[in-house]
Design an enzyme around this catalytic site. Sequence first.
Site, PDB file in Angstrom:
ATOM      1  N   GLU A 259     -18.811  14.254  10.596  1.00 38.85           N
ATOM      2  CA  GLU A 259     -19.570  13.768  11.744  1.00 38.85           C
ATOM      3  C   GLU A 259     -20.215  14.921  12.523  1.00 38.85           C
ATOM      4  OE1 GLU A 259     -20.447  10.672  12.819  1.00 38.85           O
ATOM      5  OE2 GLU A 259     -21.537  11.778  14.341  1.00 38.85           O
ATOM      6  N   THR A 301     -25.449   8.376  11.296  1.00 37.82           N
ATOM      7  CA  THR A 301     -24.460   8.406  10.214  1.00 37.82           C
ATOM      8  C   THR A 301     -24.865   7.489   9.075  1.00 37.82           C
ATOM      9  OG1 THR A 301     -22.775   8.581  11.922  1.00 37.82           O
ATOM     10  CG2 THR A 301     -22.000   8.158   9.695  1.00 37.82           C
ATOM     11  N   HIS A 416     -17.666  13.463  17.362  1.00 38.43           N
ATOM     12  CA  HIS A 416     -18.818  12.657  17.772  1.00 38.43           C
ATOM     13  C   HIS A 416     -19.060  12.862  19.258  1.00 38.43           C
ATOM     14  CE1 HIS A 416     -21.433   9.284  18.572  1.00 38.43           C
ATOM     15  NE2 HIS A 416     -21.540   9.058  17.277  1.00 38.43           N
ATOM     16  N   ASP A 475     -23.412  14.952   8.517  1.00 34.93           N
ATOM     17  CA  ASP A 475     -24.297  13.776   8.494  1.00 34.93           C
ATOM     18  C   ASP A 475     -25.618  13.985   9.232  1.00 34.93           C
ATOM     19  OD1 ASP A 475     -23.130  13.601  11.040  1.00 34.93           O
ATOM     20  OD2 ASP A 475     -22.642  11.467  10.881  1.00 34.93           O
ATOM     21  N   HIS A 476     -25.572  14.679  10.358  1.00 30.29           N
ATOM     22  CA  HIS A 476     -26.807  14.905  11.148  1.00 30.29           C
ATOM     23  C   HIS A 476     -26.474  15.923  12.226  1.00 30.29           C
ATOM     24  CE1 HIS A 476     -24.787  12.337  14.047  1.00 30.29           C
ATOM     25  NE2 HIS A 476     -24.621  11.443  13.081  1.00 30.29           N
TER      26      HIS A 476
HETATM   27  C1  GP9 Z   1     -19.356   5.270  13.911  1.00 32.72           C
HETATM   28  C2  GP9 Z   1     -19.903   6.504  13.301  1.00 32.72           C
HETATM   29  C3  GP9 Z   1     -20.726   7.298  14.268  1.00 32.72           C
HETATM   30  O1  GP9 Z   1     -18.894   4.330  13.019  1.00 32.72           O
HETATM   31  O2  GP9 Z   1     -20.575   6.224  12.161  1.00 32.72           O
HETATM   32  O3  GP9 Z   1     -22.006   6.883  14.299  1.00 32.72           O
HETATM   33  P1  GP9 Z   1     -23.283   7.753  14.704  1.00 32.72           P
HETATM   34  O4  GP9 Z   1     -23.535   7.526  16.137  1.00 32.72           O
HETATM   35  O5  GP9 Z   1     -23.021   9.180  14.420  1.00 32.72           O
HETATM   36  O6  GP9 Z   1     -24.332   7.213  13.833  1.00 32.72           O
HETATM   37 MN    MN Z   2     -22.755  10.452  12.828  1.00 33.36          MN
END
Ligand code: GP9
Ligand code: MN
Length: 621
Positions: A259, A301, A416, A475-476
């Site tokens: 994350e 994500t 996150h 992921d980003h």
């Molecule tokens: C929550 C996780 C976080 O299920 O995928 O989401 P994001 O805000 O990073 O897309």
């Molecule tokens: Mn994410």
Amino acid sequence: MNVREEHIVDCSFIKKHQLFFVAVGLFWLKVYLVQRFFFHVPTENVLQEMLLVINPLSSALVLFSFSFLFPLKRRNSMLAAISAAGSIILYANLIYNRFFSDFITIPTLFQTNNMGDLGESIFTLIQPADILLFFDVFVLLFAVKRWNKLPSTAAKIDLIRLYAAALALFAFNLGLSEIEHPQLLTRSFDRSMVVQNIGVFNYHFYDLILQTRVSANQTFAQSDGFQEVKAYVQAHTASPNPVYTGMAEGKNVFVISLESMQSFVLNRTINGEEITPFLNELIKESYYFPNVYHQTGQGKTSDAEFLVANSLHPLPRGAVFFTNPDNVYNGLPGILGKAGYYSAVFHPNNETFWNRNQMYQSLGYDRFFSSDDFEIREEYSVGWGLKDIEMFSQSIDYVKRLPKPFYAKFITLTNHFPYALDEEDVLISEANTSSETLNRYFATVRYTDEALKLFFEQLKAENLYENSIFVLYGDHYGISEYHNDALGEFLDKEITLYDSIQLQRVPLIIHIPGQSGKIIDAVGGQIDIKPTILNLLGIENEKDMMFGSDLFAADRPHLVALRDGSFITNDYVYTKQKCFNRLSGEEEEAEKCEPYIEQVQRQLDLSDRVIYGDLLKYYKN
Ligand code: GP9
Ligand code: MN
């Protein structure tokens, strides 16, 4: 009517509708100030500054003209109501922009079932001074009370003039933006540039037109794009490197989504302590790809998951997990399923979040271990949900029982935004940049790194390590441009446009027990992960449209398209119509990047066409 008479009429219209013009004036000023000083939109020259001054006016005139639709008695209060509604839209964009450096699109409004989980995150983006954003609404309310005078009636001709003026202003605005950014509206996916040029309210109108176009396209989409996409994909992707073909044949596959993990945290320290000690070690025994970029858009994500599963770009607006979950996909879990694999995904959030339950079926997962399958106690949770250490350790029992070989995907969560952490989980001394968010980020990254270390230890203890391969990807971004100053303090440099793109690099680590470490410095993106994994497993995938190429391939196309139209080649980095040398960061003449602009555009368009037209279903026949 001669010019002088016309002038008199105009003035009298202004006199007759003073409150209307006060409302327009205040709103214009406010939108300008917010766009200029609080949104992340680039302004580099006088023309761009001028555009920011001009662009709110046309939409303000049109917005407030709706008050004329109401009876005289209510017209003044309608001005305050319109101002309030406009301010709410502006404020919603400001909050969105603070976190995503992006602007709201219509599809994001329909992702509201995600909002509940956003609770704490949104709270940290709100500041007390934000109330000033509604200042003009209060002024208007006060004025309406004081203003005993009813407004005068507006002659039709006056209204026509008003709209003509708004239209002329908008045309002038658009003309100026064309000078600055040719084909801004037809070519650009970069919303901050659109807002910078035509203003946030005109942008929303533009977004509405795009939305209508997408809906129409979806209805009329035909198979005719199929051959074109196939030809493009064949011509622009590389055949996989045979040396790596089948290197991990028949092994279990662990894919771990990290994350908000950006590459800049790797091999860096705070007060001499490593931020990612485990990953730093792991890299030494893995294939590590330091020049891989995330290519996500508004689906965050889920967009990264989409890229990894399909080797297609996510959509330019909204999250494809929400907009097209029922398409036919040739997802990686499904392909592996046909090759005898069992696939599962582990993520202790509600199964409907990001519409995962629907999309995972379309991607071919056999099982989704969601919040229902985890024991989520208060003391195990922080921020967005179950802490990573708990998530991994509770997963082990399930993993042990999966039929082999398996493909298991894990989505970490603790790192996150807003990067909340319990005291006992803080494992690194506090950074002292001027951004609390960035300081907290380092600590949650450090925590996730620890969670990974423990997970690997557990897997080894359970004999699940040796016969598996591990693919870890960020992921980003986690730190948006909003924190550039603080990031600059940490990295000890001023963050330029070039740096902003380089900061979109995310870790990609492929760990194959028994193989020694190697740095693969090819430029690539998340779109390349699927073909790379397939080649390592020795699985052929003929009937598919993959826009990425094996990251080990020798003749890679060396062109990474980011979702906003920015791109990276071996030699250049291109963003916001500026071209930079990839290695030195020096700005280059625009012509150097010119040849790739069309190709990137085309690639993104064709990938979108696959999704809008549900083209993969034609392989079924
Ligand atoms: C929550 C996780 C976080 O299920 O995928 O989401 P994001 O805000 O990073 O897309
Ligand atoms: Mn994410």
